[in-house]
Design an enzyme around this catalytic site. Structure first.
Site, PDB file in Angstrom:
ATOM      1  N   ASP A  34     -23.915  -9.612  19.697  1.00  0.00           N
ATOM      2  CA  ASP A  34     -23.228 -10.880  19.880  1.00  0.00           C
ATOM      3  C   ASP A  34     -22.986 -11.194  21.348  1.00  0.00           C
ATOM      4  OD1 ASP A  34     -19.836 -12.027  19.089  1.00  0.00           O
ATOM      5  OD2 ASP A  34     -21.671 -13.108  19.613  1.00  0.00           O
ATOM      6  N   SER A 198     -27.861 -27.312  29.758  1.00  0.00           N
ATOM      7  CA  SER A 198     -29.085 -27.864  29.168  1.00  0.00           C
ATOM      8  C   SER A 198     -29.349 -29.230  29.813  1.00  0.00           C
ATOM      9  CB  SER A 198     -28.868 -28.024  27.661  1.00  0.00           C
ATOM     10  OG  SER A 198     -29.809 -28.923  27.124  1.00  0.00           O
TER      11      SER A 198
HETATM   12  N1  LIG Z   1     -20.093 -15.197  18.491  1.00  0.00           N
HETATM   13  C1  LIG Z   1     -19.980 -15.438  17.048  1.00  0.00           C
HETATM   14  C2  LIG Z   1     -19.544 -14.197  16.349  1.00  0.00           C
HETATM   15  O1  LIG Z   1     -20.544 -13.194  16.439  1.00  0.00           O
HETATM   16  C3  LIG Z   1     -19.241 -14.424  14.900  1.00  0.00           C
HETATM   17  S1  LIG Z   1     -18.299 -13.013  14.303  1.00  0.00           S
HETATM   18  C4  LIG Z   1     -18.702 -12.912  12.655  1.00  0.00           C
HETATM   19  C5  LIG Z   1     -17.792 -13.376  11.722  1.00  0.00           C
HETATM   20  C6  LIG Z   1     -18.082 -13.270  10.360  1.00  0.00           C
HETATM   21  C7  LIG Z   1     -19.314 -12.742   9.941  1.00  0.00           C
HETATM   22  C8  LIG Z   1     -20.222 -12.303  10.897  1.00  0.00           C
HETATM   23  C9  LIG Z   1     -19.932 -12.389  12.248  1.00  0.00           C
HETATM   24  C10 LIG Z   1     -18.413 -15.700  14.739  1.00  0.00           C
HETATM   25  O2  LIG Z   1     -19.292 -16.804  14.453  1.00  0.00           O
HETATM   26  C11 LIG Z   1     -19.575 -17.489  15.685  1.00  0.00           C
HETATM   27  C12 LIG Z   1     -18.987 -16.586  16.745  1.00  0.00           C
HETATM   28  O3  LIG Z   1     -17.893 -16.039  16.010  1.00  0.00           O
END
Ligand SMILES: N[C@H]1[C@H](O)[C@@H](Sc2ccccc2)[C@@H]2OC[C@H]1O2
Length: 330
Positions: A34, A198
């Site tokens: 992430d 962008s």
């Molecule tokens: N950066 C992103 C993060 O990885 C996910 S955390 C997540 C939550 C539930 C299920 C899976 C992942 C969440 O959605 C957008 C932003 O926050």
């Protein structure tokens, strides 16, 4: 050194999970890489039993190299209101052959329902800047920041695929992974995200509209969230699309006639084209006739969020050495 790990899409490419080895002997968990956060946290032996629902857990007691960080804790909340909290160990973490010998591994004690119901996701691995890290009393570095001094190059790359395995690579740019040139945009890391600008967009084969918009590249986000003016312009050109107040977003026919969406990178006129079929994100009902749109409004977050819908169409270079983000077609 370098590392290369295969990343696997879950249903509808809602998220991509990558195997990560933690501890000695290695415990392998599938984590959501992430770039929109900077905590490495995992389901663990400390996670309340009622909150574990099929996930693989990390048990520090079974790792000879685990060390508890006494008095340290973490708690995180994400853009979609999911959350988690717990305490902190250090242990060896290996991704695609690349090892960080002492990485902060945040073990969950509690997680929100969204995580409990996501049985395949064993945790998250943040690749944002560690100014976002939530560990107290002292913020901890991400896996990439810990590995960076040893890497052949201070970069990692994301090569996500639609409905197929892709790769996260560390320390090198694979020349076979993309076509044409990589176009770079400067990154502002002041708020901890990979923020770039962008340069504009085009719908289908239409004219390119020059409009600068602050954007973040978020491998942990599923959709492509854009300013509402752009979203309205796009769906005005999608026959049969409509805003569904019940679902809280635009829907469109899943009939394969959806126009592509192109976005501009840098000021040299380079664009990345997201195929229309990616924007037929997922059926909204069992009939399969109507799909939820892969492009939705960023609703005043203040940034466009380039999530997996866009990333699937590109080879992306996260270059911390030069503080720039590279985009190439593939
Ligand atoms: N950066 C992103 C993060 O990885 C996910 S955390 C997540 C939550 C539930 C299920 C899976 C992942 C969440 O959605 C957008 C932003 O926050």
């Amino acid at each position: 050194p370098t590392g290369s790990a295969e990343t696997n899409p879950q249903e509808h490419d809602i998220e991509y999970l990558t195997p990560v080895s933690i501890g000695t002997p290695p415990q392998v968990l599938n984590l959501d890489f992430d770039t929109g956060s900077a905590d490495l946290w995992v389901f663990s032996s400390e996670t309340s039993k009622s909150a574990v629902n099929g996930q693989t857990i990390y048990d520090p007691a079974k790792s000879s190299t685990a060390k508890k960080m006494q008095g340290y804790s973490w708690q995180i909340a994400y853009g979609d209101d999911s959350s988690a909290r717990g305490d902190v160990y250090t242990d060896a973490v290996t991704i695609g052959g690349l090892t960080v010998s002492s990485q902060a591994v945040e073990v969950a004690k509690t997680v929100s329902d969204a995580f409990t119901s996501d049985s395949d996701l064993d945790g998250l691995l943040g690749l944002g800047f560690s100014t976002l890290n939530t560990v107290e009393p002292v913020q901890q570095k991400t896996f990439f920041e810990k590995a960076r001094p040893e890497l052949d190059a201070p970069v990692f790359t994301a090569d996500l695929r639609a409905g197929a395995p892709g790769h996260f690579n560390f320390g090198f740019i694979d020349p076979g992974a993309y076509t044409g040139n990589i176009t770079y945009a400067p990154v502002d890391n002041n708020i901890g995200w990979w923020v770039w600008t962008s340069s504009g967009y085009a719908v289908g084969s239409g004219a390119f509209t020059n409009t600068s918009s602050p954007s973040i590249t978020d491998t942990g986000a599923t959709l492509l969230l854009l300013p509402s003016s752009v979203v309205e312009d796009y769906y005005a050109q999608v026959t049969g699309s409509q805003y569904d107040h019940f679902l809280g977003g635009y829907t469109l026919p899943c009939n394969g006639s959806t126009p592509d969406f192109s976005f501009g990178v840098g000021d040299s006129g380079a664009t990345i084209t997201v195929p229309g079929r990616y924007i037929e994100y997922a059926p909204t009902s069992t009939s399969g006739k109507t799909c939820f749109g892969g492009i939705q409004a960023d609703d005043g977050i203040g940034f466009s969020i380039y999530g997996d819908i866009a990333l699937k169409a590109a080879f992306v270079v996260f270059d911390a050495g030069n503080m720039q983000l590279g985009w190439a077609s593939k």
